[in-house]
Design an enzyme around this catalytic site. Structure first.
Site, PDB file in Angstrom:
ATOM      1  N   HIS A  58       0.841  -1.201   0.000  1.00 16.76           N
ATOM      2  CA  HIS A  58       0.000   0.000   0.000  1.00 16.76           C
ATOM      3  C   HIS A  58       0.880   1.256   0.000  1.00 16.76           C
ATOM      4  O   HIS A  58       0.705   2.157  -0.825  1.00 16.76           O
ATOM      5  CB  HIS A  58      -0.899  -0.027   1.242  1.00 16.76           C
ATOM      6  CG  HIS A  58      -1.751   1.197   1.421  1.00 16.76           C
ATOM      7  ND1 HIS A  58      -3.123   1.143   1.336  1.00 16.76           N
ATOM      8  CD2 HIS A  58      -1.434   2.490   1.708  1.00 16.76           C
ATOM      9  CE1 HIS A  58      -3.612   2.361   1.546  1.00 16.76           C
ATOM     10  NE2 HIS A  58      -2.598   3.192   1.782  1.00 16.76           N
ATOM     11  N   GLU A  59       1.858   1.295   0.911  1.00 18.75           N
ATOM     12  CA  GLU A  59       2.728   2.459   1.006  1.00 18.75           C
ATOM     13  C   GLU A  59       3.658   2.554  -0.210  1.00 18.75           C
ATOM     14  O   GLU A  59       3.941   3.662  -0.697  1.00 18.75           O
ATOM     15  CB  GLU A  59       3.559   2.390   2.295  1.00 18.75           C
ATOM     16  CG  GLU A  59       2.750   2.262   3.571  1.00 18.75           C
ATOM     17  CD  GLU A  59       1.766   3.402   3.783  1.00 18.75           C
ATOM     18  OE1 GLU A  59       1.900   4.443   3.103  1.00 18.75           O
ATOM     19  OE2 GLU A  59       0.861   3.254   4.606  1.00 18.75           O
ATOM     20  N   HIS A  62       1.867   4.250  -3.101  1.00 12.70           N
ATOM     21  CA  HIS A  62       1.890   5.710  -2.969  1.00 12.70           C
ATOM     22  C   HIS A  62       3.234   6.270  -3.441  1.00 12.70           C
ATOM     23  O   HIS A  62       3.293   7.215  -4.229  1.00 12.70           O
ATOM     24  CB  HIS A  62       1.687   6.109  -1.505  1.00 12.70           C
ATOM     25  CG  HIS A  62       0.279   6.000  -1.005  1.00 12.70           C
ATOM     26  ND1 HIS A  62      -0.790   6.564  -1.670  1.00 12.70           N
ATOM     27  CD2 HIS A  62      -0.233   5.423   0.127  1.00 12.70           C
ATOM     28  CE1 HIS A  62      -1.908   6.323  -0.982  1.00 12.70           C
ATOM     29  NE2 HIS A  62      -1.584   5.631   0.104  1.00 12.70           N
TER      30      HIS A  62
END
Length: 270
Positions: A58-59, A62
């Site tokens: 998820h990170e 980004h």
């Protein structure tokens, strides 16, 4: 290309992440084969490790999207190595999400990579950077639920099926919560570039409390019930019923003796 300005070491996969992947693989195998004497232990380690993997991805999503949008600083910060220890708020990104999984089976949104937004030009790029994280949870949910909606579970051990269903529940809750247009969450980050300067200035002071507000509201029984009704509807549409997710959560929590001894027996023994 923006990636040309990053060093190879900035993009090298961290041994920490490789170790987490190894734990996921080994405990997944133990859950599948029944190798573990206590299946709850294997399920707990498998789901927790896989959940941390999804948080890292998820990170990373980004950061990777920010890199290609113009923020070349993400490599220097270590965000491209998938190392959870490099996040600006490891407590918010890893520790609290795992605690919330243990406490209530909710996929707590992460969100702890610092993007230098001044380096990025274009509203669509800003929106895509915010959307990249929860879209990763959506993709993870699709992978977890694929064996269910493809009817590919014949002969699959019950414990592994339950663990996969519970992991899918976490991904769906994380995606839905993350996409809420609440300040401090990715959903607000998607629409923020399109808001007027006046509205953004008015909303800005509330951003640090957005996540706390969401979970305070979720404590209200009516809201909590409606929220999980939506989650159950999504999972049913993907071929997972409540029995599978409840049994997955029950096995996950059974690693704690007080839950195993005092928790309700919902008939999950295959």
């Amino acid at each position: 290309m923006t990636t040309a300005t990053t060093r190879n070491s900035d993009r090298r996969i961290s041994p920490v992440f490789v170790g987490i992947l190894a734990v996921t693989a080994v405990t997944g195998w133990a859950t599948w084969t029944g190798f573990a004497e206590q299946p709850g232990v294997a399920v707990f380690l498998f789901v927790t490790a896989a959940w941390i993997v999804s948080l890292c991805l998820h990170e990373y999503a980004h950061a990777r999207t920010a890199l290609h949008s113009g923020d070349i600083s993400v490599g220097e910060k270590g965000y491209l190595t998938l190392n959870p220890l490099k996040y600006t708020h490891a407590l918010l990104s890893i520790v609290l999400p795992v605690i919330f999984v243990i406490m209530g089976g909710i996929g707590l949104p992460g969100g702890a990579v610092f993007i230098e937004r001044g380096r990025i030009h274009g509203r669509w790029k800003h929106s895509l950077i915010s959307a990249a994280g929860p879209l990763t949870n959506v993709l993870f949910a699709v992978v977890c639920t694929a064996p269910f909606w493809l009817d590919a579970l014949d002969g699959v051990p019950a414990e592994f099926r339950f663990a996969l269903a519970f992991l899918a529940l976490l991904q769906v809750t994380a995606a839905i919560l993350n996409f809420l247009p609440v300040p401090g969450l990715d959903g607000y980050g998607v629409i923020e570039p399109w808001l007027s300067y006046k509205i953004k200035r008015q909303v800005e002071p509330f951003a640090p409390f957005g996540l706390l507000f969401v979970f305070a509201v979720l404590w209200l029984p009516a809201v909590n019930s409606a929220f999980f009704d939506v989650i159950d509807s999504v999972l049913r549409g993907l071929g997972i019923d409540q029995f599978d997710t409840y049994c997955g959560q029950y096995l996950y929590n059974s690693v704690f003796s007080f839950l195993r001894d005092n928790g309700p027996n919902i008939g999950c023994t295959p």
